[in-house]
Write an enzyme that holds these catalytic residues in place. Structure first.
Site, PDB file in Angstrom:
ATOM      1  N   LYS A  80       0.859  -1.189   0.000  1.00 54.18           N
ATOM      2  CA  LYS A  80       0.000   0.000   0.000  1.00 54.18           C
ATOM      3  C   LYS A  80       0.888   1.230   0.000  1.00 54.18           C
ATOM      4  O   LYS A  80       1.977   1.218   0.593  1.00 54.18           O
ATOM      5  CB  LYS A  80      -0.867  -0.010   1.276  1.00 54.18           C
ATOM      6  CG  LYS A  80      -2.087   0.862   1.186  1.00 54.18           C
ATOM      7  CD  LYS A  80      -3.269   0.161   0.552  1.00 54.18           C
ATOM      8  CE  LYS A  80      -4.466   1.064   0.422  1.00 54.18           C
ATOM      9  NZ  LYS A  80      -5.635   0.386  -0.114  1.00 54.18           N
ATOM     10  N   GLY A 179     -24.980   2.836   3.785  1.00 58.34           N
ATOM     11  CA  GLY A 179     -24.169   3.434   2.715  1.00 58.34           C
ATOM     12  C   GLY A 179     -24.573   2.910   1.355  1.00 58.34           C
ATOM     13  O   GLY A 179     -24.390   1.735   1.053  1.00 58.34           O
ATOM     14  N   VAL A 180     -25.164   3.817   0.546  1.00 59.72           N
ATOM     15  CA  VAL A 180     -25.569   3.393  -0.806  1.00 59.72           C
ATOM     16  C   VAL A 180     -24.780   4.200  -1.838  1.00 59.72           C
ATOM     17  O   VAL A 180     -25.339   4.859  -2.708  1.00 59.72           O
ATOM     18  CB  VAL A 180     -27.101   3.486  -1.032  1.00 59.72           C
ATOM     19  CG1 VAL A 180     -27.800   2.337  -0.345  1.00 59.72           C
ATOM     20  CG2 VAL A 180     -27.661   4.822  -0.545  1.00 59.72           C
ATOM     21  N   GLY A 181     -23.447   4.153  -1.703  1.00 59.69           N
ATOM     22  CA  GLY A 181     -22.553   4.760  -2.696  1.00 59.69           C
ATOM     23  C   GLY A 181     -22.373   3.781  -3.841  1.00 59.69           C
ATOM     24  O   GLY A 181     -23.322   3.102  -4.241  1.00 59.69           O
ATOM     25  N   VAL A 183     -20.738   0.756  -4.187  1.00 60.35           N
ATOM     26  CA  VAL A 183     -21.014  -0.664  -3.914  1.00 60.35           C
ATOM     27  C   VAL A 183     -22.442  -0.845  -3.396  1.00 60.35           C
ATOM     28  O   VAL A 183     -23.189  -1.714  -3.877  1.00 60.35           O
ATOM     29  CB  VAL A 183     -19.999  -1.218  -2.881  1.00 60.35           C
ATOM     30  CG1 VAL A 183     -20.334  -2.652  -2.511  1.00 60.35           C
ATOM     31  CG2 VAL A 183     -18.579  -1.139  -3.438  1.00 60.35           C
TER      32      VAL A 183
HETATM   33  P1  NAD Z   1     -18.564   5.374  -1.870  1.00 60.29           P
HETATM   34  O1  NAD Z   1     -17.834   6.546  -1.331  1.00 60.29           O
HETATM   35  O2  NAD Z   1     -19.054   5.412  -3.270  1.00 60.29           O
HETATM   36  O3  NAD Z   1     -19.832   5.039  -0.936  1.00 60.29           O
HETATM   37  C1  NAD Z   1     -19.834   5.163   0.447  1.00 60.29           C
HETATM   38  C2  NAD Z   1     -21.180   5.737   0.845  1.00 60.29           C
HETATM   39  O4  NAD Z   1     -21.271   5.720   2.263  1.00 60.29           O
HETATM   40  C3  NAD Z   1     -21.377   7.181   0.391  1.00 60.29           C
HETATM   41  O5  NAD Z   1     -22.603   7.298  -0.310  1.00 60.29           O
HETATM   42  C4  NAD Z   1     -21.366   7.968   1.689  1.00 60.29           C
HETATM   43  O6  NAD Z   1     -22.201   9.106   1.635  1.00 60.29           O
HETATM   44  C5  NAD Z   1     -21.890   6.925   2.667  1.00 60.29           C
HETATM   45  N1  NAD Z   1     -21.570   7.194   4.068  1.00 60.29           N
HETATM   46  C6  NAD Z   1     -20.433   7.738   4.592  1.00 60.29           C
HETATM   47  N2  NAD Z   1     -20.529   7.798   5.922  1.00 60.29           N
HETATM   48  C7  NAD Z   1     -21.741   7.286   6.258  1.00 60.29           C
HETATM   49  C8  NAD Z   1     -22.408   7.075   7.481  1.00 60.29           C
HETATM   50  N3  NAD Z   1     -21.874   7.393   8.656  1.00 60.29           N
HETATM   51  N4  NAD Z   1     -23.646   6.516   7.458  1.00 60.29           N
HETATM   52  C9  NAD Z   1     -24.210   6.187   6.284  1.00 60.29           C
HETATM   53  N5  NAD Z   1     -23.617   6.360   5.083  1.00 60.29           N
HETATM   54  C10 NAD Z   1     -22.401   6.903   5.078  1.00 60.29           C
HETATM   55  O7  NAD Z   1     -17.594   4.123  -1.637  1.00 60.29           O
HETATM   56  P2  NAD Z   1     -17.708   2.670  -2.260  1.00 60.29           P
HETATM   57  O8  NAD Z   1     -16.763   2.552  -3.392  1.00 60.29           O
HETATM   58  O9  NAD Z   1     -19.138   2.290  -2.441  1.00 60.29           O
HETATM   59  O10 NAD Z   1     -17.082   1.814  -1.070  1.00 60.29           O
HETATM   60  C11 NAD Z   1     -17.846   1.559   0.108  1.00 60.29           C
HETATM   61  C12 NAD Z   1     -17.025   0.713   1.059  1.00 60.29           C
HETATM   62  O11 NAD Z   1     -16.630  -0.493   0.409  1.00 60.29           O
HETATM   63  C13 NAD Z   1     -15.716   1.359   1.539  1.00 60.29           C
HETATM   64  O12 NAD Z   1     -15.453   0.917   2.840  1.00 60.29           O
HETATM   65  C14 NAD Z   1     -14.671   0.792   0.585  1.00 60.29           C
HETATM   66  O13 NAD Z   1     -13.386   0.813   1.163  1.00 60.29           O
HETATM   67  C15 NAD Z   1     -15.216  -0.623   0.425  1.00 60.29           C
HETATM   68  N6  NAD Z   1     -14.794  -1.297  -0.802  1.00 60.29           N
HETATM   69  C16 NAD Z   1     -15.122  -0.799  -2.017  1.00 60.29           C
HETATM   70  C17 NAD Z   1     -14.749  -1.473  -3.162  1.00 60.29           C
HETATM   71  C18 NAD Z   1     -15.124  -0.963  -4.517  1.00 60.29           C
HETATM   72  O14 NAD Z   1     -15.026  -1.735  -5.480  1.00 60.29           O
HETATM   73  N7  NAD Z   1     -15.570   0.262  -4.661  1.00 60.29           N
HETATM   74  C19 NAD Z   1     -14.039  -2.689  -3.076  1.00 60.29           C
HETATM   75  C20 NAD Z   1     -13.713  -3.192  -1.813  1.00 60.29           C
HETATM   76  C21 NAD Z   1     -14.111  -2.498  -0.680  1.00 60.29           C
END
Ligand code: NAD
Length: 362
Positions: A80, A179-181, A183
């Site tokens: 990392k 969290g509905v980002g 993933v």
């Molecule tokens: P993202 O930033 O698109 O989504 C995260 C969401 O969580 C956002 O919509 C944000 O507003 C919301 N959020 C933040 N704090 C919050 C809280 N306290 N309560 C409710 N919602 C909250 O990120 P992502 O790419 O969807 O990743 C989400 C998680 O999955 C992270 O922990 C990331 O490390 C992990 N992850 C992602 C991937 C990937 O392919 N994107 C792969 C492995 C792990």
């Protein structure tokens, strides 16, 4: 505390520190293991309060990548990079070119990609100085957004957990998604299509509205997601969702989601187990994303193109590994995170020993 006393340093092959006066770059590249292949893991840019905190984060994250890559059965080790700085105000093309030179200096033992605070556009600048960059866009090997593959793995993992904990399919099961980002939103669509009932939360009103409109999900405030009557709690936001404060509030028998570092500390993993909750270890269930990135790395190494069939084969294999973790947890009466850790360490150690044998024979 010196580096050698830090428990986080234990087992690392090396740590490289870089500074570049001209661009202001201050970066650390931690290489935990290259036993299974070149160390791979993203680059995080964060305004760490001290170099010590940046180092701790780099060490913790690089070890986690070794475990994640081993569980996904990838020919990759774990590493990392962290850049100390504010990604909103301190980014420049020259800074990322300097970072590219730092990556290049590690000589291919570490491949970088994006993480918090770093975008594909930043990586394009790093790429001018090194070939050891994955997660770019616009070439045949490019793997694109990893989130749909991550979400597909999480969806299948939830299916496995619900079968084991409730002996049923997803139709009619309630899943609480935090969290509905990227993933979480893809996951919500898949669960909805499978007939699950959804309760969702997010700090972003816009993200919530879109998902609720598409899936009919019920929306709750961020602090209320832990009290929802749901069979499954799916953390898909930031780390630390499962803590001594939130665990007693959870109603269901399954914790399975996409977020990294879901357990606030390792001790809570045992408490989860003792409450009879089935926890899908985060770095196993969310390994779809790194599988997708690994496909790009593989294509870059061979001069080939992104291979969706290879990704599917690896994802299916990952789900078999997750099922093995759940099975062994039940038969050995041990928490799932301990079983996953033991499997990952055995895989890394076996690769390291095989390499040592090869060197001896040569
Ligand atoms: P993202 O930033 O698109 O989504 C995260 C969401 O969580 C956002 O919509 C944000 O507003 C919301 N959020 C933040 N704090 C919050 C809280 N306290 N309560 C409710 N919602 C909250 O990120 P992502 O790419 O969807 O990743 C989400 C998680 O999955 C992270 O922990 C990331 O490390 C992990 N992850 C992602 C991937 C990937 O392919 N994107 C792969 C492995 C792990």
């Amino acid at each position: 505390m010196t580096l050698f006393d830090s428990p986080a340093f234990e087992g690392h092959e090396g740590v490289h520190a870089f500074s570049d006066k001209k661009t202001g770059l201050k970066a650390i590249i931690a290489v935990h293991s290259t036993a299974r292949g070149p160390a791979a893991g993203g680059c995080r840019m964060w305004p760490y309060a001290s170099a010590e905190l940046a180092l701790e984060d780099a060490l913790r994250l690089s070890r986690a990548m070794s475990y994640k890559n081993a569980m996904a059965d990838l020919e990759l080790g774990g590493g990392k990079a962290v850049i100390i700085g504010d990604s909103r105000t301190q980014k420049s093309p020259a800074l990322f070119e300097a970072f590219g030179r730092a990556v290049d200096a590690v000589g291919g033992r570490y491949w970088t990609a994006e993480d918090v605070g770093v975008s594909p556009a930043d990586l394009m600048h790093a790429r001018k100085q090194t070939r050891y960059v994955a997660g770019l866009t616009g070439h045949p090997a490019a793997s694109g957004d990893p989130s749909p593959v991550t979400a597909e793995g999480v969806f299948r993992g939830i299916q496995l957990c619900v079968r084991r904990a409730y002996n049923r399919e997803l139709d009619g099961v309630t899943v609480a998604i935090q969290g509905v980002g990227h993933v979480g939103a893809y996951l919500a669509d898949k669960l909805h299509a499978a007939g699950a009932k959804l309760v969702v939360t997010d700090v972003s009103e816009e993200a919530l509205r879109e998902v609720a409109e598409r899936t009919g999900a019920k929306v709750v405030a961020p602090g209320a997601i832990f009290d929802v009557e749901a069979e499954v709690f799916a953390p898909c936001a930031l780390g630390g969702a499962v803590s001594a404060e939130t665990l007693p509030r959870l109603q269901g028998k399954v914790i399975a989601g996409g977020a990294n570092n879901q357990l606030a500390d390792p001790a809570i993993g045992r408490a989860v187990f003792e409450r009879g909750i089935l926890y899908a270890p985060d770095y196993v269930i969310n390994g779809g994303g790194i599988i997708n990135v690994a496909s790009e790395l593989r294509a870059r190494q061979t001069g080939g193109a992104y291979d969706a069939a290879w990704v599917e084969t690896k994802l299916s294999r990952l789900m078999e590994t997750l099922d093995e973790v759940l099975e062994r947890s039940a038969s050995e009466n041990r928490p799932t995170h301990e079983i996953a850790g033991a499997i990952a360490e055995a895989r890394i150690n076996a690769a390291r020993d095989a390499k040592a044998e090869q060197r001896k024979a040569a």
